[in-house]
Design an enzyme around this catalytic site. Structure first.
Site, PDB file in Angstrom:
ATOM      1  N   CYS A   9      -3.208  -1.184  -4.389  1.00 47.33           N
ATOM      2  CA  CYS A   9      -2.879  -2.609  -4.460  1.00 47.33           C
ATOM      3  C   CYS A   9      -4.160  -3.357  -4.837  1.00 47.33           C
ATOM      4  O   CYS A   9      -5.069  -2.761  -5.428  1.00 47.33           O
ATOM      5  CB  CYS A   9      -2.263  -3.109  -3.153  1.00 47.33           C
ATOM      6  SG  CYS A   9      -3.342  -2.968  -1.702  1.00 47.33           S
ATOM      7  N   ASN A  12      -6.511  -3.330  -0.868  1.00 42.17           N
ATOM      8  CA  ASN A  12      -6.431  -2.120  -0.039  1.00 42.17           C
ATOM      9  C   ASN A  12      -6.543  -2.441   1.460  1.00 42.17           C
ATOM     10  O   ASN A  12      -7.053  -1.626   2.221  1.00 42.17           O
ATOM     11  CB  ASN A  12      -7.502  -1.086  -0.451  1.00 42.17           C
ATOM     12  CG  ASN A  12      -7.313   0.307   0.159  1.00 42.17           C
ATOM     13  OD1 ASN A  12      -8.278   1.025   0.361  1.00 42.17           O
ATOM     14  ND2 ASN A  12      -6.094   0.692   0.473  1.00 42.17           N
ATOM     15  N   CYS A  14      -3.724  -4.674   2.831  1.00 38.69           N
ATOM     16  CA  CYS A  14      -2.382  -5.080   3.271  1.00 38.69           C
ATOM     17  C   CYS A  14      -1.308  -4.081   2.853  1.00 38.69           C
ATOM     18  O   CYS A  14      -0.721  -3.397   3.690  1.00 38.69           O
ATOM     19  CB  CYS A  14      -2.021  -6.464   2.721  1.00 38.69           C
ATOM     20  SG  CYS A  14      -3.091  -7.794   3.310  1.00 38.69           S
ATOM     21  N   ARG A  15      -1.016  -4.000   1.539  1.00 35.78           N
ATOM     22  CA  ARG A  15       0.138  -3.226   1.077  1.00 35.78           C
ATOM     23  C   ARG A  15      -0.122  -1.735   0.933  1.00 35.78           C
ATOM     24  O   ARG A  15       0.679  -0.918   1.417  1.00 35.78           O
ATOM     25  CB  ARG A  15       0.641  -3.796  -0.265  1.00 35.78           C
ATOM     26  CG  ARG A  15       1.266  -5.163  -0.140  1.00 35.78           C
ATOM     27  CD  ARG A  15       1.420  -5.809  -1.501  1.00 35.78           C
ATOM     28  NE  ARG A  15       0.112  -6.147  -2.085  1.00 35.78           N
ATOM     29  CZ  ARG A  15      -0.090  -6.611  -3.296  1.00 35.78           C
ATOM     30  NH1 ARG A  15       0.938  -6.792  -4.104  1.00 35.78           N
ATOM     31  NH2 ARG A  15      -1.300  -6.916  -3.718  1.00 35.78           N
ATOM     32  N   SER A  16      -1.203  -1.355   0.245  1.00 36.73           N
ATOM     33  CA  SER A  16      -1.375   0.093  -0.016  1.00 36.73           C
ATOM     34  C   SER A  16      -1.659   0.906   1.250  1.00 36.73           C
ATOM     35  O   SER A  16      -1.222   2.064   1.319  1.00 36.73           O
ATOM     36  CB  SER A  16      -2.411   0.358  -1.110  1.00 36.73           C
ATOM     37  OG  SER A  16      -3.680  -0.145  -0.790  1.00 36.73           O
ATOM     38  N   ASP A 124       2.706  -9.694  -2.662  1.00 34.66           N
ATOM     39  CA  ASP A 124       1.438  -9.771  -1.926  1.00 34.66           C
ATOM     40  C   ASP A 124       1.640 -10.624  -0.668  1.00 34.66           C
ATOM     41  O   ASP A 124       1.963 -11.801  -0.767  1.00 34.66           O
ATOM     42  CB  ASP A 124       0.389 -10.402  -2.845  1.00 34.66           C
ATOM     43  CG  ASP A 124      -0.988 -10.468  -2.202  1.00 34.66           C
ATOM     44  OD1 ASP A 124      -1.110 -10.178  -0.995  1.00 34.66           O
ATOM     45  OD2 ASP A 124      -1.934 -10.819  -2.921  1.00 34.66           O
TER      46      ASP A 124
HETATM   47  P1  4NP Z   1      -3.417  -6.267  -0.686  1.00 31.22           P
HETATM   48  O1  4NP Z   1      -3.494  -7.805  -0.252  1.00 31.22           O
HETATM   49  O2  4NP Z   1      -3.714  -6.222  -2.170  1.00 31.22           O
HETATM   50  O3  4NP Z   1      -2.021  -5.903  -0.398  1.00 31.22           O
HETATM   51  O4  4NP Z   1      -4.429  -5.525   0.140  1.00 31.22           O
HETATM   52  C1  4NP Z   1      -4.590  -8.631  -0.519  1.00 31.22           C
HETATM   53  C2  4NP Z   1      -5.747  -8.483   0.192  1.00 31.22           C
HETATM   54  C3  4NP Z   1      -6.814  -9.324  -0.046  1.00 31.22           C
HETATM   55  C4  4NP Z   1      -6.712 -10.305  -1.018  1.00 31.22           C
HETATM   56  C5  4NP Z   1      -5.543 -10.430  -1.745  1.00 31.22           C
HETATM   57  C6  4NP Z   1      -4.483  -9.594  -1.508  1.00 31.22           C
HETATM   58  N1  4NP Z   1      -7.786 -11.187  -1.262  1.00 31.22           N
HETATM   59  O5  4NP Z   1      -7.627 -12.106  -2.069  1.00 31.22           O
HETATM   60  O6  4NP Z   1      -8.864 -11.007  -0.657  1.00 31.22           O
END
Ligand code: 4NP
Length: 168
Positions: A9, A12, A14-16, A124
């Site tokens: 994602c 790394n 939240c989702r992955s 997201d």
């Molecule tokens: P992820 O979510 O891609 O599912 O881990 C996010 C984590 C951090 C950010 C955006 C999305 N960020 O903007 O820092």
């Protein structure tokens, strides 16, 4: 045969990590040997534990992901893993742009493993609420189960679980 799968994602955190956790559960249920990891296309959160809301939803579904640590995808990942699954379409585009010329991994969109329309992204949840993380779990658990069932069938190994179900 051990398959190796990387879930990717943006951050790394939240989702992955949830996709990684759900797939570990699904692989065990379907009796497949798999090397599993997750990474982000971005490196801002490298070294961080998963987002507290992801840790909570994983715990609610019986998986402890507190020891996971975020990292950014690297060129070697494209050679070491059999499959790299992006959690959303932007990450799939970024994966393609970052691929080394000698990449051997197959890349794809995680939710394309599920029946229904192709090209769906796992939204997201970073700026969302707890319910958004629960929705992420439902999506990645369904996809992980379908993926593990497909691998079990393709490799001729006996799978005992039901394809397409949620991890409960
Ligand atoms: P992820 O979510 O891609 O599912 O881990 C996010 C984590 C951090 C950010 C955006 C999305 N960020 O903007 O820092």
């Amino acid at each position: 045969m051990t398959v190796s799968i990387l879930f990717v994602c943006l951050g790394n955190i939240c989702r992955s990590p949830l996709a990684e956790a759900a797939f570990r559960v699904a692989a065990a249920r379907h009796g497949i040997a798999a090397h599993v990891d997750s990474a982000g296309t971005g490196g801002w959160h490298a070294g961080d534990a998963p987002d507290q809301r992801s840790r909570a939803v994983a715990r609610a579904h019986g998986v402890d992901i507190t020891a996971y640590r975020a990292r950014q995808i690297c060129a070697d990942d494209y050679r070491r893993f059999d499959w790299i699954f992006a959690l959303d379409r932007q990450n799939l585009r970024d994966l393609a742009a970052m691929a080394p010329v000698d990449a051997t991994a197959e890349t794809g969109l995680l939710l394309d493993i599920l029946p229904g329309p192709r090209g769906r992204s796992v939204p997201d949840p970073y700026y969302g609420e707890e319910a958004d993380f629960e929705r992420v779990w439902t999506l990645v658990a369904d996809a992980a189960d379908a993926l593990a069932a497909w691998i079990a069938a393709a490799s001729g190994q006996a799978g005992s679980g039901q394809a397409g179900g949620s991890n409960g």
